[in-house]
Scaffold this active site. Sequence first.
Site, PDB file in Angstrom:
ATOM      1  CE  LYS A  40      -5.975   8.064  -4.829  1.00  0.00           C
ATOM      2  NZ  LYS A  40      -4.912   6.887  -5.318  1.00  0.00           N
ATOM      3  N   GLY A  41     -11.179   8.585  -0.219  1.00  0.00           N
ATOM      4  CA  GLY A  41     -12.071   7.075   0.839  1.00  0.00           C
ATOM      5  C   GLY A  41     -13.190   7.984   1.103  1.00  0.00           C
ATOM      6  CD  GLU A  96     -11.709  12.158   6.486  1.00  0.00           C
ATOM      7  OE1 GLU A  96     -12.159  11.448   5.149  1.00  0.00           O
ATOM      8  OE2 GLU A  96     -10.434  12.275   6.119  1.00  0.00           O
ATOM      9  CG  ASP A  97     -12.419   8.173   4.516  1.00  0.00           C
ATOM     10  OD1 ASP A  97     -12.187   8.393   6.121  1.00  0.00           O
ATOM     11  OD2 ASP A  97     -11.835   6.814   4.093  1.00  0.00           O
ATOM     12  CG  ASP A 100      -7.202   5.389  12.873  1.00  0.00           C
ATOM     13  OD1 ASP A 100      -8.050   5.095  13.673  1.00  0.00           O
ATOM     14  OD2 ASP A 100      -6.585   5.757  12.723  1.00  0.00           O
ATOM     15  CE  LYS A 128     -10.836   2.081  12.946  1.00  0.00           C
ATOM     16  NZ  LYS A 128      -9.221   1.775  12.445  1.00  0.00           N
ATOM     17  CG  PHE A 149      -7.085  -1.178   8.886  1.00  0.00           C
ATOM     18  CD1 PHE A 149      -6.690  -0.282   9.635  1.00  0.00           C
ATOM     19  CD2 PHE A 149      -7.018  -2.248   7.590  1.00  0.00           C
ATOM     20  CE1 PHE A 149      -6.751   0.455   8.254  1.00  0.00           C
ATOM     21  CE2 PHE A 149      -6.707  -1.158   6.729  1.00  0.00           C
ATOM     22  CZ  PHE A 149      -6.593   0.710   6.871  1.00  0.00           C
ATOM     23  CB  VAL A 150     -13.029  -1.002   8.771  1.00  0.00           C
ATOM     24  CG1 VAL A 150     -13.393  -1.660   9.578  1.00  0.00           C
ATOM     25  CG2 VAL A 150     -12.632   0.212   8.747  1.00  0.00           C
ATOM     26  CG  ASP A 156      -6.859   2.854   0.732  1.00  0.00           C
ATOM     27  OD1 ASP A 156      -6.853   4.049   1.711  1.00  0.00           O
ATOM     28  OD2 ASP A 156      -5.091   2.887   0.833  1.00  0.00           O
ATOM     29  NE  ARG A 162      -8.772   4.455  -2.658  1.00  0.00           N
ATOM     30  CZ  ARG A 162      -8.697   4.746  -1.649  1.00  0.00           C
ATOM     31  NH1 ARG A 162      -8.982   5.456  -0.279  1.00  0.00           N
ATOM     32  NH2 ARG A 162      -7.366   4.954  -1.776  1.00  0.00           N
TER      33      ARG A 162
HETATM   34  P1  IMP Z   1      -6.409  10.238  11.075  1.00  0.00           P
HETATM   35  O1  IMP Z   1      -5.285  11.405  10.911  1.00  0.00           O
HETATM   36  O2  IMP Z   1      -5.097   9.019  11.900  1.00  0.00           O
HETATM   37  O3  IMP Z   1      -7.750  10.748  12.092  1.00  0.00           O
HETATM   38  O4  IMP Z   1      -7.023   9.178   9.998  1.00  0.00           O
HETATM   39  C1  IMP Z   1      -8.169   9.445   9.151  1.00  0.00           C
HETATM   40  C2  IMP Z   1      -7.511   8.539   8.071  1.00  0.00           C
HETATM   41  O5  IMP Z   1      -6.874   7.017   8.613  1.00  0.00           O
HETATM   42  C3  IMP Z   1      -8.894   8.121   7.523  1.00  0.00           C
HETATM   43  O6  IMP Z   1      -9.173   9.506   6.036  1.00  0.00           O
HETATM   44  C4  IMP Z   1      -8.533   6.670   6.328  1.00  0.00           C
HETATM   45  O7  IMP Z   1      -7.425   7.133   5.363  1.00  0.00           O
HETATM   46  C5  IMP Z   1      -7.379   6.545   7.130  1.00  0.00           C
HETATM   47  N1  IMP Z   1      -7.707   5.585   8.166  1.00  0.00           N
HETATM   48  C6  IMP Z   1      -7.993   4.833   9.534  1.00  0.00           C
HETATM   49  N2  IMP Z   1      -8.351   3.970   9.585  1.00  0.00           N
HETATM   50  C7  IMP Z   1      -8.786   2.704   8.855  1.00  0.00           C
HETATM   51  C8  IMP Z   1      -9.536   2.138   8.883  1.00  0.00           C
HETATM   52  O8  IMP Z   1      -9.415   0.670   9.578  1.00  0.00           O
HETATM   53  N3  IMP Z   1      -9.468   1.304   7.361  1.00  0.00           N
HETATM   54  C9  IMP Z   1      -8.725   2.652   6.804  1.00  0.00           C
HETATM   55  N4  IMP Z   1      -8.569   3.406   6.508  1.00  0.00           N
HETATM   56  C10 IMP Z   1      -8.274   4.086   7.734  1.00  0.00           C
HETATM   57 MG    MG Z   2      -8.944   9.317   4.369  1.00  0.00          MG
END
Ligand code: IMP
Ligand code: MG
Length: 173
Positions: A40-41, A96-97, A100, A128, A149-150, A156, A162
Site C-alpha cells: 500500500k505504501g 515503490e515507496d 531496503d 536505503k 526507520f521512516v 507505515d 501513512r
Molecule cells: P525490502 O524487500 O527489504 O526492500 O522491503 C521493502 C519494503 O519494506 C518497503 O516496500 C516497505 O514496505 C518496507 N520498509 C522498508 N524500510 C522501511 C521504512 O523505513 N519504513 C517503512 N517501511 C519500510
Molecule cells: Mg511497501
Amino acid sequence: MTNLRVLLSAAQIQARVREMGAEIDRDYPAGDLHLICILKGACFFLADLSRAICRDVLVDFMGISSYGKGQTTSGEVKVTKDLDISVEGADLLVVEDIVDSGVTLTYLVHVLEQRKPRSVRIAALLDKPDRRQRPVEVSYVGFRIADEFVVGYGLDYAERYRNLPDICVLANP
Ligand code: IMP
Ligand code: MG
C-alpha cells in the site's frame, strides 16, 4: 514515548517528485507505459508521480507481502493482489515507496519479466543502500537516506502514520 522527526518535508517531496516525472517523460519512447504501484505504501507517491508525468500512462496495482512483522523483512515474498492489465510488450515502471533489503523488488522484477514486457524499470521514492541484501537496479530514486526507520507519505509502522504529509524518522516505536 513515540517520537517523530521530519526528515523530508512535504515541499521537498513534491519538488523532487516533479523532477522525477520530468525525467521519466524525457526517457520513455512511444508505446504503452504502465505504472505499477506496489500496495500500500507507494499509493501516495504514485498519485503525485503520475500527475507529474505529462505523457499517457496506464496505472495498475500489485499487492505484495513479505512475511515479517515490525521493521524487518523475512526474505519470503508472496503476491496478494495481481495486476488487472496485461503487460506483454509494454514498458513497465514499478513504483515503490522504499528499497531496503531489495528482497521484494528482486522477486517482483523476476515475476514481471516472465510476462514478456518490453522493459521493466523501478522508480523508488526512497533508497536505503546500506541495507541492501540483493543487488537491485533502481532507475529513478527520489532520495537516498541513511539506515533509519521512516514513516509518512505512505510509509507505515504497523499500518499507522501513512497519512503524514512529511517523511519522518520514527524513534522508539
Ligand atoms: P525490502 O524487500 O527489504 O526492500 O522491503 C521493502 C519494503 O519494506 C518497503 O516496500 C516497505 O514496505 C518496507 N520498509 C522498508 N524500510 C522501511 C521504512 O523505513 N519504513 C517503512 N517501511 C519500510
Ligand atoms: Mg511497501
